[in-house]
Design a protein around this motif. Structure first.
Motif, PDB file in Angstrom:
ATOM      1  N   GLU A  33       0.944   4.106  -2.077  1.00 47.87           N
ATOM      2  CA  GLU A  33       0.930   5.703  -2.386  1.00 47.87           C
ATOM      3  C   GLU A  33       1.925   7.117  -3.106  1.00 47.87           C
ATOM      4  O   GLU A  33       1.789   7.422  -2.708  1.00 47.87           O
ATOM      5  CB  GLU A  33       0.522   5.876  -0.783  1.00 47.87           C
ATOM      6  CG  GLU A  33       0.906   6.891  -0.119  1.00 47.87           C
ATOM      7  CD  GLU A  33       0.637   6.883   1.576  1.00 47.87           C
ATOM      8  OE1 GLU A  33       0.825   8.686   1.731  1.00 47.87           O
ATOM      9  OE2 GLU A  33       0.718   6.302   1.972  1.00 47.87           O
ATOM     10  N   ILE A  34       2.954   5.642  -2.667  1.00 53.54           N
ATOM     11  CA  ILE A  34       4.562   6.904  -3.129  1.00 53.54           C
ATOM     12  C   ILE A  34       4.529   7.002  -4.922  1.00 53.54           C
ATOM     13  O   ILE A  34       5.572   7.424  -5.364  1.00 53.54           O
ATOM     14  CB  ILE A  34       5.574   6.762  -2.153  1.00 53.54           C
ATOM     15  CG1 ILE A  34       6.045   4.712  -2.116  1.00 53.54           C
ATOM     16  CG2 ILE A  34       5.137   7.095  -0.523  1.00 53.54           C
ATOM     17  CD1 ILE A  34       7.029   5.069  -1.844  1.00 53.54           C
ATOM     18  N   ARG A  51       9.963   6.379   4.492  1.00 50.00           N
ATOM     19  CA  ARG A  51       9.059   5.482   4.642  1.00 50.00           C
ATOM     20  C   ARG A  51       9.498   4.510   3.579  1.00 50.00           C
ATOM     21  O   ARG A  51       9.134   3.507   4.087  1.00 50.00           O
ATOM     22  CB  ARG A  51       7.868   6.032   4.248  1.00 50.00           C
ATOM     23  CG  ARG A  51       7.601   7.470   4.522  1.00 50.00           C
ATOM     24  CD  ARG A  51       6.128   8.112   4.313  1.00 50.00           C
ATOM     25  NE  ARG A  51       5.292   7.042   4.629  1.00 50.00           N
ATOM     26  CZ  ARG A  51       4.518   7.663   3.368  1.00 50.00           C
ATOM     27  NH1 ARG A  51       4.068   8.033   2.485  1.00 50.00           N
ATOM     28  NH2 ARG A  51       2.683   6.669   3.700  1.00 50.00           N
ATOM     29  N   PHE A  52      10.040   4.632   3.015  1.00 49.16           N
ATOM     30  CA  PHE A  52       9.962   3.249   1.304  1.00 49.16           C
ATOM     31  C   PHE A  52      11.174   2.406   2.365  1.00 49.16           C
ATOM     32  O   PHE A  52      11.595   1.011   2.141  1.00 49.16           O
ATOM     33  CB  PHE A  52      10.819   3.881  -0.104  1.00 49.16           C
ATOM     34  CG  PHE A  52      11.172   2.208  -0.805  1.00 49.16           C
ATOM     35  CD1 PHE A  52      10.129   1.936  -1.326  1.00 49.16           C
ATOM     36  CD2 PHE A  52      12.914   2.563  -0.617  1.00 49.16           C
ATOM     37  CE1 PHE A  52      11.097   0.677  -2.001  1.00 49.16           C
ATOM     38  CE2 PHE A  52      12.540   1.625  -1.515  1.00 49.16           C
ATOM     39  CZ  PHE A  52      12.349   0.080  -2.198  1.00 49.16           C
ATOM     40  N   ALA A  59       9.876   0.431   5.787  1.00 52.27           N
ATOM     41  CA  ALA A  59       8.999  -0.748   5.270  1.00 52.27           C
ATOM     42  C   ALA A  59      10.163  -1.949   4.313  1.00 52.27           C
ATOM     43  O   ALA A  59       9.342  -2.723   4.913  1.00 52.27           O
ATOM     44  CB  ALA A  59       8.247  -0.145   4.208  1.00 52.27           C
ATOM     45  N   ASN A  88       9.072   9.903   1.666  1.00 51.94           N
ATOM     46  CA  ASN A  88       8.869   9.626   1.052  1.00 51.94           C
ATOM     47  C   ASN A  88      10.051   8.017   1.151  1.00 51.94           C
ATOM     48  O   ASN A  88       9.603   6.657   1.113  1.00 51.94           O
ATOM     49  CB  ASN A  88       7.528   9.345  -0.640  1.00 51.94           C
ATOM     50  CG  ASN A  88       6.688  10.110  -0.617  1.00 51.94           C
ATOM     51  OD1 ASN A  88       6.391   9.845   0.645  1.00 51.94           O
ATOM     52  ND2 ASN A  88       6.628  10.671  -1.861  1.00 51.94           N
ATOM     53  N   GLU A 142       1.187  -1.076  -0.096  1.00 52.20           N
ATOM     54  CA  GLU A 142      -0.749   0.070  -0.132  1.00 52.20           C
ATOM     55  C   GLU A 142       0.820   1.502  -0.052  1.00 52.20           C
ATOM     56  O   GLU A 142       0.709   2.297  -0.644  1.00 52.20           O
ATOM     57  CB  GLU A 142      -0.851  -0.071   1.633  1.00 52.20           C
ATOM     58  CG  GLU A 142      -1.931  -1.286   1.131  1.00 52.20           C
ATOM     59  CD  GLU A 142      -2.651  -1.249   2.687  1.00 52.20           C
ATOM     60  OE1 GLU A 142      -2.186  -0.693   3.498  1.00 52.20           O
ATOM     61  OE2 GLU A 142      -2.762  -2.102   2.381  1.00 52.20           O
ATOM     62  N   LEU A 143       2.222   1.426   0.855  1.00 55.34           N
ATOM     63  CA  LEU A 143       3.097   2.539   1.138  1.00 55.34           C
ATOM     64  C   LEU A 143       3.886   2.774  -0.363  1.00 55.34           C
ATOM     65  O   LEU A 143       3.214   3.722  -1.342  1.00 55.34           O
ATOM     66  CB  LEU A 143       3.924   2.097   1.796  1.00 55.34           C
ATOM     67  CG  LEU A 143       4.930   3.065   1.670  1.00 55.34           C
ATOM     68  CD1 LEU A 143       4.776   4.424   2.025  1.00 55.34           C
ATOM     69  CD2 LEU A 143       6.097   2.747   2.554  1.00 55.34           C
TER      70      LEU A 143
END
Length: 598
Positions: free
Chosen positions: A200-201, A341-342, A345, A338, A196-197
């Motif tokens: 989103e990015i 966050r990547f 994750a 972003n 989902e991330l």
């Protein structure tokens, strides 16, 4: 499609009272289970049911229905409840004759979804923080049980002692499947958060599984050893005995050769380490490789039919290079928060790696957990056959667990004579449905717009594309049996599915509907099947591409195809109906398409 009438493949033909001739299962013995294994009822037309040829291609004998109940019903439902997976209460099974269909029990109120989500985060976070230690603990528990059961000398035990072992084996089997789904739901959640991330990015969620490839598993090590045995056979000049004749007398033919006993010594050493595996999940009526090494011998023979071996080192290096290139490209496309966050994750998923675990865990659970039950059942059957209670030890495979426990307790209402009389009809019933298996429809019931259960999406492949294809099939000529009619696939030349492993290949198709026919695959062919699991892995060293009716980004075929560097398209829904053995087809693993050329 949401405004259209629901599309239905009727279950009506498969509705029956009895699971097998002479048996209606009792209800209420497992009050915490949201739903047991049972035959279809007319009410099941209101829900969707996916044919699980991925795990159970040939059908289930009565004794194996108990182990099925431990797995995709009890284990899945208890795992979902304890972990607190927000949208699902787990899976449940129905039987079309002896064949397994799987559905889900969705959470249907918003408050329950929110309440489950709250406890889900509390349960999952500590496990993900140190997944290595957590999985080592669970794997250690499983291995300790196998050490216990494997070291028991059943041949010197009395019948009461063997009966105790069998009860322990059933209890362990159930525990193993709770562990399975506890871990699976945790890892699926982590994976889907990354997916989902990515969406989103600005990345593609379908890339995520590629970011996690390149880790060696027990099954990739198994394949390497099989290839090593093939090369050793060439060196010792025993290849001819492995490539011709039946595996039944292969051992004696090899032993008669000058260096045959040397090769057999290496083969036996291989079986001692890698032979504790069966060909299908929960099937206690099928032997392990250690008991009957025919599948391993077939694999070695198939490898020998390929002029050159398979370079695992080069394939793994290429998979890792491709993985790293995709990760680098993703990072170049991101910046700031972003990118951070990547990276976070990615690191979490590399540590708690579902793509790796979904292959690795099979040798500890899916393909092994039923072996102690099988061994104890056969030994108990030997005693009972010698006492004249049954005709053959394998007759016990055609008794339900409840029947066996009832008669062994001595307090039951059914006698051995009554049970013995039902076994021939049950054997015939199993064979009848085994023959019907390839013609059964891939889905029954109402085809949904969406499926919320994450395992059904990422492992079984119930994506929007799959469901759209099935809705089209349901409206394009389904017969009275619910199976897609000729109008549904007539004239189809291109099939769409999930792009699982990139690359483009043209070649001759080999359509396989059961793992028992896997030895028919020839080097250079394109494998077309319902779905693959770990027992299919050796074929990936000789095929040039793979196409499956079922499966998503985390299915076995997708993971292994990336490791072997061959194109793969999964979740097509209808490939085995459209493509015939001998067809020349073109597989585009990046576009997710399969075209029939001639």
């Amino acid at each position: 499609m949401s405004g259209d009438s629901p599309r239905v493949f009727p279950v009506d033909e498969f509705v029956r009272e009895e699971l097998y001739p002479g048996y209606k299962q009792p209800f209420g013995s497992q009050p915490f289970v949201a739903g047991p294994v049972r035959p279809f009822s007319l009410a099941d037309n209101e829900r969707y049911w996916l044919r699980d040829s991925l795990h159970f291609s040939e059908g289930m004998v009565p004794a194996s229905i108990a182990t099925l109940d431990d797995a995709q019903t009890w284990g899945a439902q208890l795992g979902a409840e304890i972990v607190g997976v927000p949208p699902t209460r787990g899976s449940v099974n129905r039987l079309a004759g002896t064949h397994v269909y799987i559905g889900t029990i969705d959470v249907d109120t918003q408050w329950q979804v929110q309440a489950r989500a709250a406890r889900f985060g509390q349960y999952v976070s500590p496990i993900l923080a140190d997944f290595g230690s957590y999985w080592a603990m669970r794997a250690g528990e499983l291995q300790s049980a196998y050490d216990h059961f494997d070291n028991l000398d059943l041949h010197v035990m009395s019948m009461p002692e063997i009966w105790t072992v069998l009860k322990d084996a059933y209890a362990f089997h159930r525990r193993a499947w709770f562990i399975h789904f506890e871990v699976m739901y945790v890892l699926t959640a982590n994976y889907l958060a990354f997916y989902e991330l990515a969406e989103e990015i600005g990345l593609s969620g379908s890339q995520v599984s590629s970011f996690l490839s390149g880790q060696q598993t027990f099954y990739s090590r198994t394949d390497e050893e099989l290839w090593r045995l093939a090369e050793l056979a060439r060196t010792l000049d025993v290849s001819s005995a492995l490539m011709t004749g039946s595996p039944a007398d292969m051992r004696s033919r090899i032993a008669a050769l000058p260096h045959g006993t040397t090769w057999l010594g290496s083969f036996d050493k291989f079986l001692s380490e890698f032979g504790q595996r069966v060909e299908e999940t929960c099937r206690i009526d099928t032997p392990s490789w250690a008991e009957d090494p025919t599948p391993a011998l077939y694999s070695v023979g198939a490898f020998l039919s390929k002029p050159t071996g398979f370079d695992f080192h080069a394939a793994r290096a290429a998979a890792i290079a491709e993985r790293d290139a995709q990760i680098d490209a993703a990072r170049r496309a991101l910046n700031g928060a972003n990118l951070s966050r990547f990276n976070q994750a990615l690191a979490s998923n590399q540590t708690a790696n579902f793509a790796w675990w979904n292959e690795e865990h099979n040798y500890l659970i899916d393909r092994r957990a039923a072996i102690p039950v099988r061994r104890a059942t056969l030994e108990l059957g030997t005693w009972l056959a010698s006492d004249g209670e049954i005709s053959d030890p394998t007759d016990l495979f055609f008794l339900f667990k409840a029947e066996l426990f009832d008669v062994m307790s001595g307090a039951g209402t059914t006698s051995w004579a009554e049970l013995r009389a039902m076994i021939p009809d049950r054997r015939a019933y199993f064979e009848h449905w085994r023959e019907r298996g390839p013609s059964l429809p891939p889905m029954l019931g109402t085809i949904p717009e969406v499926v919320p259960d994450p395992i059904m999406i990422e492992v079984f492949g119930l994506s929007g594309q799959f469901l759209e294809t099935m809705r089209g099939e349901a409206g394009a000529g389904a017969g009275s049996s619910g199976a897609p009619g000729a109008a549904g696939t007539a004239g189809v030349t291109e099939i769409r599915g999930f792009p699982a492993a990139k690359g483009v290949v043209e070649g001759v198709a080999r359509v396989i509907t059961t793992v028992g026919d896997l030895h028919l695959v020839e080097p250079g062919e394109i494998l077309v099947c319902g779905g693959t699991t770990t027992e299919w892995t050796p074929a990936f060293g000789i095929i040039t591409a793979c196409v499956c009716d079922t499966g998503g980004s985390l299915t076995h075929a997708a993971i292994v195809s990336r490791e072997y560097g061959i194109p793969c398209v999964v979740g097509t829904a209808i490939a085995t109906q459209v493509v015939k053995t001998g067809d020349r087809i073109r597989v585009d693993g990046q576009a997710g398409t399969v075209r029939v050329l001639a």
